[in-house]
Design a protein around this motif. Structure first.
Motif, mmCIF file in Angstrom:
data_model
loop_
_atom_site.group_PDB
_atom_site.id
_atom_site.type_symbol
_atom_site.label_atom_id
_atom_site.label_comp_id
_atom_site.label_asym_id
_atom_site.label_seq_id
_atom_site.Cartn_x
_atom_site.Cartn_y
_atom_site.Cartn_z
ATOM 1 N N GLY A 241 0.805 -1.222 0.000
ATOM 2 C CA GLY A 241 0.000 0.000 0.000
ATOM 3 C C GLY A 241 0.834 1.266 0.000
ATOM 4 N N HIS A 242 2.121 1.138 0.342
ATOM 5 C CA HIS A 242 2.954 2.338 0.426
ATOM 6 C C HIS A 242 4.000 2.417 -0.683
ATOM 7 C CE1 HIS A 242 0.741 3.347 3.983
ATOM 8 N NE2 HIS A 242 0.871 2.076 4.329
ATOM 9 N N ILE A 243 3.737 1.742 -1.785
ATOM 10 C CA ILE A 243 4.513 1.957 -3.005
ATOM 11 C C ILE A 243 4.099 3.323 -3.555
ATOM 12 C CG2 ILE A 243 4.671 1.271 -5.435
ATOM 13 C CD1 ILE A 243 4.504 -1.613 -4.574
ATOM 14 N N VAL A 251 -1.341 13.251 0.559
ATOM 15 C CA VAL A 251 -0.493 12.821 1.680
ATOM 16 C C VAL A 251 -1.122 11.567 2.304
ATOM 17 C CG1 VAL A 251 0.400 13.430 3.959
ATOM 18 C CG2 VAL A 251 0.363 15.146 2.133
ATOM 19 N N CYS A 252 -0.291 10.556 2.496
ATOM 20 C CA CYS A 252 -0.737 9.268 3.032
ATOM 21 C C CYS A 252 -0.580 9.266 4.549
ATOM 22 C CB CYS A 252 0.123 8.167 2.406
ATOM 23 S SG CYS A 252 -0.264 6.517 2.960
ATOM 24 N N ARG A 253 -1.251 8.327 5.234
ATOM 25 C CA ARG A 253 -1.114 8.251 6.693
ATOM 26 C C ARG A 253 0.306 7.901 7.110
ATOM 27 N NH1 ARG A 253 -2.885 2.411 8.481
ATOM 28 N NH2 ARG A 253 -2.865 1.394 6.464
ATOM 29 N N CYS A 254 1.118 7.354 6.181
ATOM 30 C CA CYS A 254 2.503 7.018 6.515
ATOM 31 C C CYS A 254 3.389 8.257 6.453
ATOM 32 C CB CYS A 254 3.040 5.941 5.574
ATOM 33 S SG CYS A 254 3.412 6.526 3.911
ATOM 34 N N GLY A 255 2.863 9.373 5.942
ATOM 35 C CA GLY A 255 3.651 10.605 5.864
ATOM 36 C C GLY A 255 4.204 10.869 4.474
ATOM 37 N N GLY A 258 1.212 10.206 -2.319
ATOM 38 C CA GLY A 258 0.864 9.447 -3.521
ATOM 39 C C GLY A 258 1.085 7.950 -3.433
ATOM 40 N N CYS A 259 0.998 7.386 -2.205
ATOM 41 C CA CYS A 259 1.117 5.936 -2.056
ATOM 42 C C CYS A 259 -0.072 5.253 -2.744
ATOM 43 C CB CYS A 259 1.091 5.540 -0.585
ATOM 44 S SG CYS A 259 2.477 6.149 0.372
ATOM 45 N N LEU A 260 0.115 3.982 -3.118
ATOM 46 C CA LEU A 260 -0.966 3.185 -3.707
ATOM 47 C C LEU A 260 -2.231 3.283 -2.861
ATOM 48 C CD1 LEU A 260 -2.343 0.993 -5.401
ATOM 49 C CD2 LEU A 260 -0.925 -0.712 -4.257
HETATM 50 ZN ZN LIG Z 1 1.844 5.564 2.502
#
Ligand SMILES: [Zn+2]
Length: 403
Positions: A241-243, A251-255, A258-260
């Motif tokens: 999910g974080h590719i 912005v993704c929850r991982c910081g 544009g993550c998958l």
């Molecule tokens: Zn992410």
């Protein structure tokens, strides 16, 4: 004491090989046991007779390829395994026996914000209720498989930081449940257990290299390499999910950006349909509407499929799996999502990797994780207790088990 290499220790090792093969597969013909263990047909035949006389296995007539054969499975009353699956909105428990029969299964809603203590108390209550309902002897519980929606550190058994269940971060789930149930508990993340469930009972049967993609509140993958779950030391292998798909994306929850996940997870996909379809939609609802022909929902699902397909293409290039199984609600969309996934794989993966890949929907639906938890409990239990008929509580320690 048996001397290593002696006739009796060799015989004992062969017994354990046969029991292990049958335990993991559920049931096998004698020919399949010979193939799996590498033992000769005559040795297998003798061992099966001995195990049958000792009450460890049951032998039933069956047919294999039109020929009469004998199907060997572990005796149904030899022991009990329990699967517990914590999702972000549910708790599901299944009770199974060593012959791979599910004796009872139940799911109930679980509040995401509930404390971990409440969650484990609820799990203990549900396990106890199902045990009582099935009338099985508690002393026969050989082990519990536990699924949690977050990465588990392989060495410490600690749940890593997770945005899904923030109140659970840093706890040791297997230890929590073991303290309540008093039996060995083995833990893994839900995507890995989904992979295991599909591998043993679902769309991954007979395959040794597989990726299970789960799209829910996040996007994760369970990886099976050469027949075994691959976790990595921190338990974070398969975080597909974080590719990064778009460096300038949301912005993704991982910081990261544009993550998958920001193109496929429910919280990003549902708002796309708000202007046209209003609020209150769920992923399940979108899938239903798409199947009924709603063009907006079909478009959104196709886009999600294409994005997942880009991630799967990366995975293909790195690991060259022979099968990708799509789980979660999205799998219900069938070809509406699988077609676009295959299209992206065809476009972005190395042709020789893509050619060998089949992409299938999961066969187990929302049960994949809890059945995977049963498979985990089955795969981690030892055989010595089965062969000796001893107490089931004292099993050999596994990597992240609390025995
Ligand atoms: Zn992410």
């Amino acid at each position: 004491m048996e001397t290593p290499g002696s006739q009796s220790s060799l015989h004992r090792a062969n017994l354990e090989r046969v029991v292990r093969a049958v335990r993991l597969a559920g049931s096998l013909t004698q020919a399949e046991i010979a193939r799996t263990t590498g033992l000769s047909a005559a040795t297998v035949s003798n061992i099966v007779r001995e195990l049958k006389n000792g009450g460890t296995v049951e032998v039933t007539p069956t047919s294999a390829g039109g020929r009469r054969a004998r199907s060997v499975s572990l005796s149904g009353d030899a022991g009990i395994v329990i699967g517990v699956d914590f999702g972000h909105t549910h708790l599901r428990v299944a009770v199974g026996n060593l012959a791979h029969q599910v004796l009872a299964e139940e799911s109930e809603p679980l509040d995401v914000d509930a404390s971990s203590d409440q969650g484990f108390d609820r799990a203990e209550q549900l396990v106890s209720r199902l045990i009582t309902a099935t009338g099985v002897d508690r002393a026969k519980i050989a082990g519990v498989g536990l699924g949690v929606p977050g990465p588990i550190d392989v060495e410490s058994g600690t749940l890593g930081s997770t945005a899904i269940l923030p109140g659970w971060s840093g706890i040791r789930p297997a230890e929590e449940l073991r303290g309540r149930l008093g039996v060995p508990v083995h833990v893994d993340n839900d995507a890995n257990l989904g992979a295991l469930g599909e591998l043993v009972w679902g769309s991954g049967r007979g395959v040794r290299d597989l990726a299970y993609i789960k799209v829910a509140s996040g996007v994760g993958a369970g990886l099976v390499i050469n027949g075994k779950i691959y976790r990595g030391p921190g338990g974070t292998a398969g975080e597909i999910g974080h590719i990064t798909l778009d460096e300038g994306g949301p912005v993704c929850r991982c910081g990261n950006r544009g993550c998958l996940e920001t193109f496929a997870a429910a919280r990003y996909v549902l708002p796309l349909l708000q202007p046209s379809h209003g609020t209150g939609l769920t992923m399940e609802g979108i899938v239903r509407l798409a199947r009924d022909g709603d063009p907006g929902c079909r478009r959104v699902i196709a886009d999600v499929g294409r994005h997942i397909g880009s991630g799967v293409a990366h995975l293909c290039n790195l690991l060259n799996p022979s099968r990708v199984v799509l789980g979660g609600d999205l799998a219900e969309a069938g070809e509406l999502v699988l077609g676009p996934i295959r299209e992206s794989v065809g476009r972005y993966a190395i042709p020789s990797a893509a050619r060998r890949l089949t992409v299938l929907p999961g066969a187990l639906g929302g049960r994949a994780e809890v059945l995977g938890a049963l498979a985990l409990a089955l795969s981690e239990m030892g055989d010595s207790t089965l062969l000796d008929g001893g107490a089931t509580g004292a099993l050999p320690a596994a990597t992240h088990a609390f025995t």
